[in-house]
Design a protein around this motif. Structure first.
Motif, short mmCIF file in Angstrom:
data_model
loop_
_atom_site.label_atom_id
_atom_site.label_comp_id
_atom_site.label_asym_id
_atom_site.label_seq_id
_atom_site.Cartn_x
_atom_site.Cartn_y
_atom_site.Cartn_z
N TRP A 36 52.59 -44.12 -22.09
CA TRP A 36 53.00 -43.17 -23.13
C TRP A 36 53.27 -43.83 -24.48
CZ3 TRP A 36 58.21 -42.74 -25.12
CH2 TRP A 36 59.13 -43.63 -24.54
N ARG A 37 53.87 -45.03 -24.48
CA ARG A 37 54.27 -45.63 -25.75
C ARG A 37 53.28 -46.69 -26.24
NH1 ARG A 37 60.63 -46.85 -26.40
NH2 ARG A 37 60.08 -48.76 -25.33
N TYR B 42 47.55 -44.45 -27.41
CA TYR B 42 47.83 -43.31 -28.32
C TYR B 42 46.60 -43.04 -29.20
CZ TYR B 42 51.03 -40.92 -31.80
OH TYR B 42 51.68 -40.07 -32.66
N TYR C 211 54.04 -44.50 -36.34
CA TYR C 211 55.03 -44.19 -35.29
C TYR C 211 55.80 -45.46 -34.93
CZ TYR C 211 56.73 -43.21 -30.54
OH TYR C 211 57.51 -43.08 -29.41
N ARG D 112 59.77 -46.37 -35.42
CA ARG D 112 60.54 -46.79 -34.25
C ARG D 112 61.30 -48.08 -34.54
NH1 ARG D 112 57.31 -49.11 -29.27
NH2 ARG D 112 59.08 -49.95 -28.13
N GLU E 144 55.87 -38.86 -26.98
CA GLU E 144 56.86 -37.98 -26.35
C GLU E 144 56.23 -36.83 -25.58
OE1 GLU E 144 58.63 -40.34 -29.42
OE2 GLU E 144 56.91 -38.99 -29.47
N ALA F 114 56.12 -39.97 -20.15
CA ALA F 114 57.28 -40.26 -21.01
C ALA F 114 58.56 -39.97 -20.24
CB ALA F 114 57.22 -39.40 -22.28
N GLN G 271 64.26 -38.21 -21.19
CA GLN G 271 65.20 -38.19 -22.32
C GLN G 271 64.50 -38.18 -23.68
OE1 GLN G 271 64.96 -40.55 -20.01
NE2 GLN G 271 65.26 -42.62 -20.80
N VAL G 272 63.22 -38.56 -23.73
CA VAL G 272 62.53 -38.55 -25.03
C VAL G 272 61.61 -37.33 -25.18
CG1 VAL G 272 62.57 -41.07 -25.21
CG2 VAL G 272 60.51 -39.93 -24.36
N ALA G 273 61.32 -36.68 -24.06
CA ALA G 273 60.32 -35.59 -24.10
C ALA G 273 60.90 -34.35 -24.81
CB ALA G 273 59.86 -35.26 -22.69
#
Lengths: 223, 223
Positions: A11-12, A17, A179, A183, A213, A218, A221-223
């Motif tokens: 995801w990150r 991405y 992004y 961050r 997200e 993910a 807690q971040v979604a």
């Protein structure tokens, strides 16, 4: 067949991405195969994944049984294998050179310096403190994004997006890098043209759906 | 017109070396404009060069008044602007994806970690001793070339060169990276397929003419 594309992703991951954005811009459906880069010492080091990609990096795109590696190579592959869909690259050699150079500024000269394996090397081999590792990350993002801004700010080829008024390969690389900048506590307003292009990108469903997200892997807690 | 191409280059720059090989393989003549990366604090930081490339990096190719930046973008530009010359990329999307991924393995994941500006950062910002900087360089070359070897060793698409029996984009990246490996005391015999491909490349005039020692800006003691 919509299920013939599979993306090994995290995801990150900035590189994954990029590819998720490109798949969205091309309107291609793809099954995600998450590879958790931190759990269990890093699932990218597991033998089955290492056999797929001896670099132990994401992303890898599977098209049927064919593996395509490296995010920029994957994006160009999507463009060439689906020429009937919206192009990620413009037509002329000149314009293609400009777009590729912007994409490579990010993919060659910024992101590889700041990715997980490099930061782990600093922590584990050199015991570099967290704040110095963060300085390192911000240094290369600052160098790269400053140059990116200079290259697009006064160029008549820049439009609503990095090149003209349709999103493409350079935008696929720019948005994940901004992004990452955010961050790491950087203010993207330092690069006004890039910030404007980012806003245009994030107004599009393909970019929003590709955001870290929004991914199935993910953490809640971040979604 | 043979004088319409100009390459801003430095004899020992790995990225410029790639482009010099590509120019040779395409049979294109080019005027060299050396940019000394060490003299006077680095000529790449001079205002006139920074205006040409805000990244302060070589190479930049000028085609008439048009600037093309980033070595891989330049190589693809040469291929697209001179389609009648020997191609640097194969025909099919699948094969092009394979060749680009090998090229990007070097150009994204090995070389940017080891180039001059990074080693200068370690020396000037973090006071990393010389032997640890050398360990860093060898670490990433080892990681990258080990993966490159795994990707080409048993692949039927590998031929006399990285892809089939004609040299191309991946070979343009491989040979300068092996030159760097040797320069850092590494034994390329650790990667037998790469060593074999390198021998095939170095038998060709285009590769020999592009070598650092053969450049007009190489210091006399290495020429």
């Amino acid at each position: 067949m919509s299920t013939e594309l599979q993306l090994y992703t995290y995801w990150r991951s900035s590189a994954a991405y990029r590819v998720r954005i490109g798949l969205g811009l091309k309107g291609l459906e793809c099954v995600q195969q998450p590879v958790h880069l931190l759990e269990g010492g890093g699932r990218q080091h597991a033998p089955d994944y290492a056999a797929l990609n001896p670099q132990h990096l994401v992303p890898v795109l599977m098209h049927g049984r064919r593996a395509v590696r490296q995010s920029l190579a994957i994006l160009e592959y999507l463009d060439e294998a689906w020429p009937d869909r919206e192009p990620l690259l413009p037509d002329s050699a000149r314009d293609r050179g400009r777009v590729r150079a912007l994409a490579q500024l990010v993919a060659c000269d910024v992101h590889p310096l700041n990715n997980l394996r490099v930061l782990q090397f600093f922590e584990r081999q050199w015991n570099v403190p967290r704040d110095e590792r963060d300085d390192w990350v911000r240094h290369w993002i600052g160098e790269g994004m400053g140059a990116f801004e200079a290259l697009v700010a006064d160029d008549p080829s820049t439009g609503e997006f990095c090149h003209g008024d349709a999103p493409g390969l350079a935008d696929c690389c720019l948005v994940p890098q901004l992004y990452n900048a955010r961050r790491h506590g950087m203010d993207v307003a330092a690069w006004p043209t890039l910030a404007r292009i980012e806003r245009a990108c994030l107004a599009l469903p393909a970019f929003r759906a590709a955001a870290p997200e929004a991914q199935p892997d993910a953490p809640p807690q971040v979604a």
